[in-house]
Motif scaffolding. Structure first.
Motif, PDB file in Angstrom:
ATOM      1  N   TRP A  86       0.834  -1.205   0.000  1.00  0.00           N
ATOM      2  CA  TRP A  86       0.000   0.000   0.000  1.00  0.00           C
ATOM      3  C   TRP A  86       0.868   1.254   0.000  1.00  0.00           C
ATOM      4  CZ3 TRP A  86      -0.388   3.197   4.494  1.00  0.00           C
ATOM      5  CH2 TRP A  86      -1.219   4.311   4.311  1.00  0.00           C
ATOM      6  N   VAL A  87       1.875   1.301   0.874  1.00  0.00           N
ATOM      7  CA  VAL A  87       2.752   2.472   0.926  1.00  0.00           C
ATOM      8  C   VAL A  87       3.427   2.678  -0.425  1.00  0.00           C
ATOM      9  CG1 VAL A  87       4.839   3.477   1.956  1.00  0.00           C
ATOM     10  CG2 VAL A  87       3.132   2.356   3.421  1.00  0.00           C
ATOM     11  N   ARG A  88       3.931   1.593  -1.018  1.00  0.00           N
ATOM     12  CA  ARG A  88       4.600   1.733  -2.326  1.00  0.00           C
ATOM     13  C   ARG A  88       3.642   2.290  -3.370  1.00  0.00           C
ATOM     14  NH1 ARG A  88       6.533   3.532  -5.828  1.00  0.00           N
ATOM     15  NH2 ARG A  88       8.290   2.885  -7.131  1.00  0.00           N
ATOM     16  N   ASP A  93       5.387   5.513  -9.799  1.00  0.00           N
ATOM     17  CA  ASP A  93       6.141   4.349 -10.283  1.00  0.00           C
ATOM     18  C   ASP A  93       7.590   4.713 -10.543  1.00  0.00           C
ATOM     19  OD1 ASP A  93       3.850   2.856 -10.117  1.00  0.00           O
ATOM     20  OD2 ASP A  93       3.581   2.633 -12.285  1.00  0.00           O
ATOM     21  N   GLU A  94       7.804   5.895 -11.088  1.00  0.00           N
ATOM     22  CA  GLU A  94       9.164   6.370 -11.393  1.00  0.00           C
ATOM     23  C   GLU A  94       9.686   7.182 -10.212  1.00  0.00           C
ATOM     24  OE1 GLU A  94      10.708   5.256 -14.074  1.00  0.00           O
ATOM     25  OE2 GLU A  94       8.859   4.220 -14.611  1.00  0.00           O
ATOM     26  N   HIS A  95       9.793   6.548  -9.071  1.00  0.00           N
ATOM     27  CA  HIS A  95      10.242   7.204  -7.849  1.00  0.00           C
ATOM     28  C   HIS A  95      11.729   7.544  -7.951  1.00  0.00           C
ATOM     29  CE1 HIS A  95      11.232   7.447  -3.494  1.00  0.00           C
ATOM     30  NE2 HIS A  95      10.099   8.104  -3.502  1.00  0.00           N
ATOM     31  N   ASP A  96      12.146   8.639  -7.321  1.00  0.00           N
ATOM     32  CA  ASP A  96      13.527   9.117  -7.405  1.00  0.00           C
ATOM     33  C   ASP A  96      14.574   8.166  -6.842  1.00  0.00           C
ATOM     34  OD1 ASP A  96      12.745  11.425  -8.656  1.00  0.00           O
ATOM     35  OD2 ASP A  96      12.647  12.592  -6.812  1.00  0.00           O
ATOM     36  N   GLY A  97      14.208   7.361  -5.891  1.00  0.00           N
ATOM     37  CA  GLY A  97      15.171   6.444  -5.279  1.00  0.00           C
ATOM     38  C   GLY A  97      14.504   5.145  -4.924  1.00  0.00           C
ATOM     39  N   PRO A  98      15.274   4.177  -4.461  1.00  0.00           N
ATOM     40  CA  PRO A  98      14.674   2.903  -4.077  1.00  0.00           C
ATOM     41  C   PRO A  98      13.772   3.069  -2.849  1.00  0.00           C
ATOM     42  CG  PRO A  98      16.990   2.975  -3.448  1.00  0.00           C
ATOM     43  CD  PRO A  98      16.708   4.218  -4.232  1.00  0.00           C
TER      44      PRO A  98
END
Length: 134
Positions: A86-88, A93-98
């Motif tokens: 849920w948090v993810r 989708d194209e988040h800046d970092g892992p």
């Protein structure tokens, strides 16, 4: 799985503000969710707690850190995986970092990738004794 924290190992790349958290947690977990504001005098870095009570399972909590750079849960293994996914989903989708989910003792983690399933989370868990993070 012990308590789980979702964050980014790269500082400054993970942010979910309090208002977004409060709206999204009720939207996802429903009316069984009670929002509890934490005291400003509290020494904890947690500013809001969502307590989720659903029929047929133990209640659990989801914690928002006041800095907006982490969310944690104290649920069962299944509930923890549900919270991780849920948090993810709250991040692009194209988040800046892992985006990682780690246990509170930092003995393991899983990188959360868009579209993961609960089985992907379980199979992707890396024990830090066997696979130390870089």
């Amino acid at each position: 799985m012990p308590n789980i924290i979702v964050l980014s190992p790269e500082p400054g790349t993970f942010t979910i503000d309090r208002a977004r958290f409060e709206e999204a947690v009720v939207q996802r977990f429903g009316q069984q969710t009670k929002i509890i504001s934490e005291s400003a005098d509290d020494q904890s870095s947690i500013d809001v707690t969502a307590r989720v009570s659903r029929p047929g399972e133990p209640w659990f909590q989801i914690f928002h850190f006041g800095t907006g750079d982490a969310i944690s849960t104290d649920g069962t293994n299944e509930q923890a995986v549900e919270v991780m996914l849920w948090v993810r989903s709250l991040l692009p989708d194209e988040h800046d970092g892992p985006v990682w989910a780690i246990d509170e003792a930092y003995t393991g983690h899983v990188e959360l990738i868009p579209g993961m399933t609960p089985d992907d989370v379980r199979s992707g868990w890396l024990d830090h004794d066997e696979h130390p993070p870089e």
